[in-house]
Design a protein around this motif. Structure first.
Motif, PDB file in Angstrom:
ATOM      1  N   PHE A  31       0.823  -1.208   0.000  1.00 28.17           N
ATOM      2  CA  PHE A  31       0.000   0.000   0.000  1.00 28.17           C
ATOM      3  C   PHE A  31       0.858   1.260   0.000  1.00 28.17           C
ATOM      4  CE2 PHE A  31      -2.008   3.375   2.546  1.00 28.17           C
ATOM      5  CZ  PHE A  31      -3.060   3.693   1.707  1.00 28.17           C
ATOM      6  N   GLN A  32       1.990   1.222   0.719  1.00 27.00           N
ATOM      7  CA  GLN A  32       2.840   2.406   0.840  1.00 27.00           C
ATOM      8  C   GLN A  32       3.392   2.871  -0.511  1.00 27.00           C
ATOM      9  OE1 GLN A  32       2.935  -0.260   2.675  1.00 27.00           O
ATOM     10  NE2 GLN A  32       2.602   0.397   4.785  1.00 27.00           N
ATOM     11  N   SER A  33       3.521   1.942  -1.447  1.00 31.12           N
ATOM     12  CA  SER A  33       4.088   2.309  -2.749  1.00 31.12           C
ATOM     13  C   SER A  33       3.116   3.100  -3.616  1.00 31.12           C
ATOM     14  CB  SER A  33       4.542   1.048  -3.493  1.00 31.12           C
ATOM     15  OG  SER A  33       3.429   0.225  -3.810  1.00 31.12           O
ATOM     16  N   ILE A  34       1.824   3.003  -3.332  1.00 29.64           N
ATOM     17  CA  ILE A  34       0.824   3.722  -4.134  1.00 29.64           C
ATOM     18  C   ILE A  34       0.059   4.745  -3.296  1.00 29.64           C
ATOM     19  CG2 ILE A  34       0.555   1.813  -5.758  1.00 29.64           C
ATOM     20  CD1 ILE A  34      -2.026   1.086  -4.306  1.00 29.64           C
ATOM     21  N   MET A  35       0.491   4.962  -2.063  1.00 29.12           N
ATOM     22  CA  MET A  35      -0.247   5.810  -1.134  1.00 29.12           C
ATOM     23  C   MET A  35      -0.366   7.246  -1.643  1.00 29.12           C
ATOM     24  SD  MET A  35       0.513   6.192   2.920  1.00 29.12           S
ATOM     25  CE  MET A  35       2.211   6.752   2.632  1.00 29.12           C
ATOM     26  N   ILE A  36       0.741   7.833  -2.093  1.00 27.56           N
ATOM     27  CA  ILE A  36       0.724   9.238  -2.520  1.00 27.56           C
ATOM     28  C   ILE A  36      -0.096   9.436  -3.799  1.00 27.56           C
ATOM     29  CG2 ILE A  36       2.164  11.161  -3.302  1.00 27.56           C
ATOM     30  CD1 ILE A  36       4.324  10.176  -1.388  1.00 27.56           C
ATOM     31  N   PRO A  37       0.145   8.652  -4.868  1.00 25.86           N
ATOM     32  CA  PRO A  37      -0.703   8.835  -6.063  1.00 25.86           C
ATOM     33  C   PRO A  37      -2.176   8.528  -5.807  1.00 25.86           C
ATOM     34  CG  PRO A  37       0.760   6.936  -6.310  1.00 25.86           C
ATOM     35  CD  PRO A  37       1.221   7.678  -5.116  1.00 25.86           C
ATOM     36  N   LEU A  38      -2.449   7.581  -4.881  1.00 26.56           N
ATOM     37  CA  LEU A  38      -3.841   7.271  -4.552  1.00 26.56           C
ATOM     38  C   LEU A  38      -4.531   8.480  -3.933  1.00 26.56           C
ATOM     39  CD1 LEU A  38      -6.218   5.262  -4.168  1.00 26.56           C
ATOM     40  CD2 LEU A  38      -5.223   4.702  -1.938  1.00 26.56           C
ATOM     41  N   MET A  39      -3.868   9.141  -2.980  1.00 29.40           N
ATOM     42  CA  MET A  39      -4.467  10.302  -2.330  1.00 29.40           C
ATOM     43  C   MET A  39      -4.667  11.455  -3.317  1.00 29.40           C
ATOM     44  SD  MET A  39      -5.213   9.456   0.706  1.00 29.40           S
ATOM     45  CE  MET A  39      -5.556   7.813   0.017  1.00 29.40           C
ATOM     46  N   LYS A  40      -3.714  11.615  -4.234  1.00 31.91           N
ATOM     47  CA  LYS A  40      -3.850  12.688  -5.239  1.00 31.91           C
ATOM     48  C   LYS A  40      -5.038  12.411  -6.160  1.00 31.91           C
ATOM     49  CE  LYS A  40      -1.233  15.214  -8.757  1.00 31.91           C
ATOM     50  NZ  LYS A  40      -1.585  16.517  -8.167  1.00 31.91           N
ATOM     51  N   THR A  41      -5.162  11.151  -6.599  1.00 32.13           N
ATOM     52  CA  THR A  41      -6.286  10.773  -7.458  1.00 32.13           C
ATOM     53  C   THR A  41      -7.613  10.901  -6.723  1.00 32.13           C
ATOM     54  OG1 THR A  41      -4.850   9.216  -8.640  1.00 32.13           O
ATOM     55  CG2 THR A  41      -7.229   8.946  -8.911  1.00 32.13           C
ATOM     56  N   ALA A  42      -7.630  10.453  -5.459  1.00 33.88           N
ATOM     57  CA  ALA A  42      -8.859  10.544  -4.668  1.00 33.88           C
ATOM     58  C   ALA A  42      -9.277  11.997  -4.474  1.00 33.88           C
ATOM     59  CB  ALA A  42      -8.653   9.865  -3.316  1.00 33.88           C
ATOM     60  N   GLY A  43      -8.299  12.872  -4.275  1.00 33.10           N
ATOM     61  CA  GLY A  43      -8.619  14.293  -4.136  1.00 33.10           C
ATOM     62  C   GLY A  43      -9.213  14.876  -5.406  1.00 33.10           C
ATOM     63  N   ASN A  44      -8.693  14.459  -6.560  1.00 33.16           N
ATOM     64  CA  ASN A  44      -9.219  14.943  -7.839  1.00 33.16           C
ATOM     65  C   ASN A  44     -10.666  14.522  -8.070  1.00 33.16           C
ATOM     66  OD1 ASN A  44      -6.756  16.157  -8.412  1.00 33.16           O
ATOM     67  ND2 ASN A  44      -5.982  14.389  -9.556  1.00 33.16           N
ATOM     68  N   PHE A  45     -11.032  13.341  -7.527  1.00 31.11           N
ATOM     69  CA  PHE A  45     -12.396  12.834  -7.721  1.00 31.11           C
ATOM     70  C   PHE A  45     -13.316  13.153  -6.545  1.00 31.11           C
ATOM     71  CE2 PHE A  45     -10.192  10.249 -10.863  1.00 31.11           C
ATOM     72  CZ  PHE A  45     -11.122  10.187 -11.893  1.00 31.11           C
ATOM     73  N   GLY A  46     -12.810  13.901  -5.576  1.00 36.21           N
ATOM     74  CA  GLY A  46     -13.643  14.295  -4.441  1.00 36.21           C
ATOM     75  C   GLY A  46     -13.965  13.165  -3.488  1.00 36.21           C
ATOM     76  N   LEU A  47     -13.067  12.205  -3.355  1.00 35.49           N
ATOM     77  CA  LEU A  47     -13.313  11.049  -2.493  1.00 35.49           C
ATOM     78  C   LEU A  47     -12.738  11.207  -1.088  1.00 35.49           C
ATOM     79  CD1 LEU A  47     -12.589   8.148  -5.023  1.00 35.49           C
ATOM     80  CD2 LEU A  47     -14.796   9.139  -4.402  1.00 35.49           C
ATOM     81  N   LEU A  48     -11.940  12.268  -0.870  1.00 37.47           N
ATOM     82  CA  LEU A  48     -11.351  12.459   0.449  1.00 37.47           C
ATOM     83  C   LEU A  48     -12.383  13.001   1.430  1.00 37.47           C
ATOM     84  CD1 LEU A  48      -7.853  13.958  -0.455  1.00 37.47           C
ATOM     85  CD2 LEU A  48      -8.441  11.591   0.087  1.00 37.47           C
ATOM     86  N   ASN A  49     -12.156  12.670   2.722  1.00 41.03           N
ATOM     87  CA  ASN A  49     -13.052  13.117   3.795  1.00 41.03           C
ATOM     88  C   ASN A  49     -14.483  12.644   3.556  1.00 41.03           C
ATOM     89  OD1 ASN A  49     -12.868  14.342   6.304  1.00 41.03           O
ATOM     90  ND2 ASN A  49     -13.715  16.268   5.574  1.00 41.03           N
TER      91      ASN A  49
END
Length: 275
Positions: free
Chosen positions: A118-136
């Motif tokens: 998971f740690q290897s994709i953690m940063i791009p995952l959060m960036k992608t999730a932010g772009n799609f409004g999935l955070l919080n």
């Protein structure tokens, strides 16, 4: 002769009991220290409680806002299991019944994804999730659990479905049932043993997960039990008496669920492997 109780069996049982006791040591420390005053935890962590300090649980319950964080954890666990069971069972069914090379390629891709840290994709995952409004968002977290849990879930369903006779489906199609109806009326009810196993294993993972919710859920109102427990550990103070009581309150619901359903774990996995 083969069923005789020998010395080797006795020694093996003793070793198994000792190994089990070793694994129970952390639980002893958590439960015993959760009932001690803070000073006793610092002076002697190994001893039994001199006085049962149930006030730790009362204070932790209030400071955690336990009912709120419990409902958050329960909602995330139930919703994640629901989407994993629905989508992965259908995906595994199509991969088994579609006799093409692309099906094998897709299946092996899901299996290979299980070994990606998971740690290897953690940063791009959060960036992608932010772009799609999935955070919080709880539902954003559920979607991520669908992605991370689909590999193992499809793998388990795939092995089980291969043992279901195709003739049952052909008979239903002759009677006028659609492909969609065949799956939900004929195949899915036969998947009960492995479905129970999958729900148990995924519940253990999702309920106890800390890292992914800590990245996705920033609003205090959305915290799960592991996240809420973490906030007993500040920069300068560590409230061990309350934190350990909170850990026990987080563990107990899962222990009850696990002991109630554990007989289905081996049954489901062995059924799939034998089939």
């Amino acid at each position: 002769m083969g069923n005789r109780y020998t010395g080797k069996i006795f020694i093996g049982e003793i070793l198994a009991i000792l190994l089990g006791l070793v694994f129970l040591v952390p639980f002893y420390y958590v439960f015993s220290n959760s009932l001690k005053p803070f000073a006793d935890i610092l002076t002697n962590t190994s001893s039994l409680p001199k006085v049962l300090e149930f006030q730790n649980y009362v204070n932790a319950f209030e400071k955690l806002d336990y009912l709120k964080v419990f409902s958050n954890s329960l909602m995330i666990t139930i919703a994640s299991n629901a989407v994993l069971v629905v989508f992965c069972s259908m995906a595994a069914y199509m991969l088994v019944r579609t006799k093409k090379k692309i099906s094998n390629v897709i299946f092996m891709t899901f299996v290979a994804a299980m070994i990606i840290p998971f740690q290897s994709i953690m940063i791009p995952l959060m960036k992608t999730a932010g772009n799609f409004g999935l955070l919080n968002s709880i539902w954003g977290l559920v979607i991520m659990y669908l992605g991370f849990g689909s590999g193992m879930t499809i793998f388990l369903y795939h092995g089980f479905i291969k043992g279901i006779p195709v003739e049952l489906e052909e008979a239903a199609i002759i009677d006028g049932c659609s492909r969609f109806g065949v799956f939900w009326r004929i195949v899915f009810p036969l998947l009960k043993p492995i479905t129970v196993t999958i729900v148990i294993l995924n519940s253990l993972w999702i309920w106890n997960d800390f890292l992914l919710p800590s990245l996705v859920l920033q609003d205090p109102e959305l915290r799960t039990i592991p996240l809420a427990t973490f906030f007993f550990f500040g920069q300068f103070t560590k409230q061990w008496d309350l934190a350990l009581a909170a850990l026990v309150m987080g563990i107990v619901p899962l222990l009850i669920f696990f002991f109630a359903m554990q007989k289905h774990i081996i049954k489901g996995i062995t059924s799939g492997s034998i089939k």
